[in-house]
Design a protein around this motif. Structure first.
Motif, short mmCIF file in Angstrom:
data_model
loop_
_atom_site.label_atom_id
_atom_site.label_comp_id
_atom_site.label_asym_id
_atom_site.label_seq_id
_atom_site.Cartn_x
_atom_site.Cartn_y
_atom_site.Cartn_z
N TYR A 112 -2.59 -2.82 1.60
CA TYR A 112 -3.31 -1.74 0.93
C TYR A 112 -3.51 -0.55 1.87
O TYR A 112 -3.34 0.62 1.48
CB TYR A 112 -4.67 -2.24 0.43
N PRO A 144 6.17 6.29 -0.12
CA PRO A 144 5.91 6.13 -1.55
C PRO A 144 7.10 6.44 -2.45
O PRO A 144 7.15 6.00 -3.59
CB PRO A 144 4.76 7.11 -1.80
N VAL A 145 8.05 7.21 -1.98
CA VAL A 145 9.18 7.60 -2.84
C VAL A 145 10.47 6.91 -2.45
O VAL A 145 11.54 7.24 -2.96
CB VAL A 145 9.37 9.13 -2.80
N ILE A 174 -0.27 1.37 2.33
CA ILE A 174 0.09 2.16 1.15
C ILE A 174 -0.74 3.44 1.08
O ILE A 174 -0.22 4.54 0.87
CB ILE A 174 -0.11 1.31 -0.13
N VAL A 175 -2.08 3.28 1.25
CA VAL A 175 -2.95 4.46 1.21
C VAL A 175 -2.60 5.42 2.34
O VAL A 175 -2.50 6.65 2.13
CB VAL A 175 -4.43 4.02 1.28
N THR A 176 -2.39 4.88 3.52
CA THR A 176 -2.05 5.74 4.66
C THR A 176 -0.73 6.45 4.44
O THR A 176 -0.55 7.63 4.78
CB THR A 176 -1.99 4.91 5.95
N GLY A 177 0.22 5.76 3.83
CA GLY A 177 1.51 6.38 3.55
C GLY A 177 1.39 7.55 2.59
O GLY A 177 2.03 8.60 2.78
N TRP A 178 0.57 7.38 1.54
CA TRP A 178 0.37 8.48 0.61
C TRP A 178 -0.32 9.67 1.29
O TRP A 178 0.06 10.83 1.08
CB TRP A 178 -0.48 8.00 -0.59
N ILE A 179 -1.32 9.38 2.09
CA ILE A 179 -2.02 10.46 2.79
C ILE A 179 -1.07 11.18 3.75
O ILE A 179 -1.01 12.43 3.79
CB ILE A 179 -3.24 9.91 3.55
N ALA A 191 2.22 11.30 3.61
CA ALA A 191 3.25 12.03 2.86
C ALA A 191 2.68 13.33 2.30
O ALA A 191 3.33 14.38 2.33
CB ALA A 191 3.79 11.15 1.75
N THR A 192 1.44 13.25 1.77
CA THR A 192 0.82 14.45 1.20
C THR A 192 0.59 15.51 2.26
O THR A 192 0.85 16.71 2.04
CB THR A 192 -0.51 14.08 0.53
#
Length: 488
Positions: A464, A443-444, A467-472, A474-475
């Motif tokens: 999609y 994401p960054v 993207i969602v998996t990447g944010w999860i 990364a978090t």
């Protein structure tokens, strides 16, 4: 009339020997067991009143040191020395007492009752300037030594204490002060032994002792203070062993001990201060083990001895021995039936870090987070499962790399087989499926691929998902790394 006129021949022997401290031995070949003392005749019978008169009123001989030394006599009546001050040594060994001696509040120089048989002993607040010996005594009633002050050692090796019922302890040493050792290896107590508030300047040795009080407290030693070690190897206790609030700066040695109090607490050593506690080599404890709020320098704990319930809340220890894999230590933290206690996991983690076993320390921290997860609400538990699966709560960082590589491989293959259409055909860079997938996952970070192409159909749903998996991912990585960096 002489004061010896009404003495029997046996008593006359004792009377003549006393001023010079000579020994009088009544034992006969093959007949020296005081258990059969009921059959002993007048030739070896001495009245307790005669002994009292000797100790308190008999004249002394100049230049001689008097002492009462008798072996193998039957003593009839009650030896009443309440509040008396006796300045001579007293040895009544292998004797048979018909009545319970009453030494309440007496002051004696030295007392030896070795191998004697007594119906009981009343000697609360007794003062002994030297040693008190009850070696191999057999007492068939309560021994009351509460509040006694013994300047020397107390010897009770192989002594046998019984009582007709459990209405009171068979051996009472509560609030007693012993200036040297309490020496009682091989002792047998069928009933409660009470040592509450006792103070022993030296050591306590109860190796091979037996404490038998089924369904109750077999050994009550709350607030016991010991100057040295407590050697309790191979003891057998049926009933609770109670050590709450005790202070033992040396070693509490429970090697090869057998402790059983099913359905209740077998050993309670809570709120104690102990130098070393050894619990290994014995049978599995039957009943709960309670070490709450104790401070122990070296805790030697063998997993095989641990019962189903182990209470460790606020237990502090510096070292845990023997060194065992974390997988063998963690079950004891799960056996505490109380609420989740993060401190227990921190203690175990610290013990592994002190010896440099960082992998075991990480496993304990991972187990801590999993235990904590069970205390959260539904959404908290769900997020915990995600962190666990993704990076093992930060303690399995390579797992994140594996997830990332797997997702990059899936996306790269999917987009290589069917390129997404460019948003602006004349301005779009050459399509690269690998960097396009990385653009979606990270994401960054931007490689200029994701904004230039617009996938359609199922590829759009894949985008999609990435993207969602990447944010999860990364978090969870940030949360795990933060937790790892901030841990002590």
């Amino acid at each position: 009339m002489s004061e010896t006129d009404d003495l029997s021949p046996a008593e006359a022997r004792v009377w003549r020997a006393f001023p010079r401290g000579e020994s009088v031995d009544f034992t006969a070949a093959g007949d020296d067991d005081p258990s059969s003392g009921d059959a002993w005749g007048a030739e070896r019978t001495v009245r307790a009143g005669v002994l009292r008169t000797l100790l308190l009123k008999a004249p002394r001989e100049e230049g001689e040191i008097p002492a009462l030394r008798i072996t193998g006599a039957r003593i009839t009546g009650v030896l009443d020395l309440r509040y008396a001050t006796v300045d001579t040594a007293v040895r009544l060994s292998r004797c048979r007492f018909d009545g319970t001696p009453d030494l309440y509040g007496a002051q004696l120089r030295q007392l030896d009752l070795s191998r004697s048989v007594l119906p009981g002993l009343t000697s609360a607040t007794l003062r002994v300037e030297g040693k008190l010996r009850m070696t191999e005594c057999r007492v068939r009633g309560p021994v009351r030594l509460g509040g006694a002050r013994i300047a020397g050692a107390l010897f009770m090796e192989r002594a046998h204490f019984t009582a007709p019922d459990y209405s009171e302890p068979v051996l009472q040493l509560n609030q007693a002060v012993i200036g040297d050792d309490l020496w009682a290896p091989g002792m047998r107590a069928h009933g409660q032994v009470r040592l509450t508030g006792a103070s022993v300047t030296g050591r306590i040795n109860v190796q091979d002792a037996e404490f038998d009080r089924p369904g109750g407290t077999a050994l009550d030693a709350q607030n016991l203070h010991v100057g040295g070690h407590v050697r309790a190897r191979c003891i057998r206790a049926r009933g609770r062993v109670e050590l709450r609030g005790s202070r033992i700066p040396g070693r509490l040695d429970l090697l090869h001990a057998r402790l059983a109090h099913p359905g209740d607490t077998a050993l309670r050593a809570s709120s104690c201060v102990i130098g070393e506690l050894w619990l290994r080599g014995g049978e599995r404890i039957e009943g709960a083990l309670n070490l709450r709020r104790s401070q122990i320098e070296i805790l030697t704990l063998e997993p095989e001895m641990l019962p189903d319930q182990v209470q460790l809340s606020n237990l502090t220890y510096v070292a845990l021995a023997p060194h065992e894999p974390a997988e063998r230590r963690l079950p004891m933290l799960e056996r505490d039936g109380g609420e989740y206690e993060p401190y227990n996991y921190e203690q175990l983690t610290a013990s592994y870090r002190r010896i440099g076993d960082d992998e075991a320390a990480r496993l304990v921290q991972l187990a801590k987070q999993r235990r904590r997860r069970r205390t959260l609400d539904r959404y908290g538990r769900l997020w915990g499962y995600v962190q666990d699966a993704a990076v093992g709560y930060g303690f399995r960082p390579l797992r994140a790399a594996a997830w990332l590589l797997s997702l990059v491989a899936v996306g790269s293959v999917a987009y290589a087989l069917e390129h997404p259409r460019p948003v602006k055909a004349d301005e779009a860079p050459d399509f690269n499926p690998v960097f396009y997938t990385l653009d979606l996952l990270l994401p960054v970070v931007s490689f200029g691929q994701e904004p230039a192409f617009a996938p359609g159909g199922w590829h759009q749903w894949l985008s999609y998902a990435l993207i969602v998996t990447g944010w999860i991912l990364a978090t969870t990585i940030v949360a795990g790394v933060t937790r790892t960096v901030s841990r002590p």
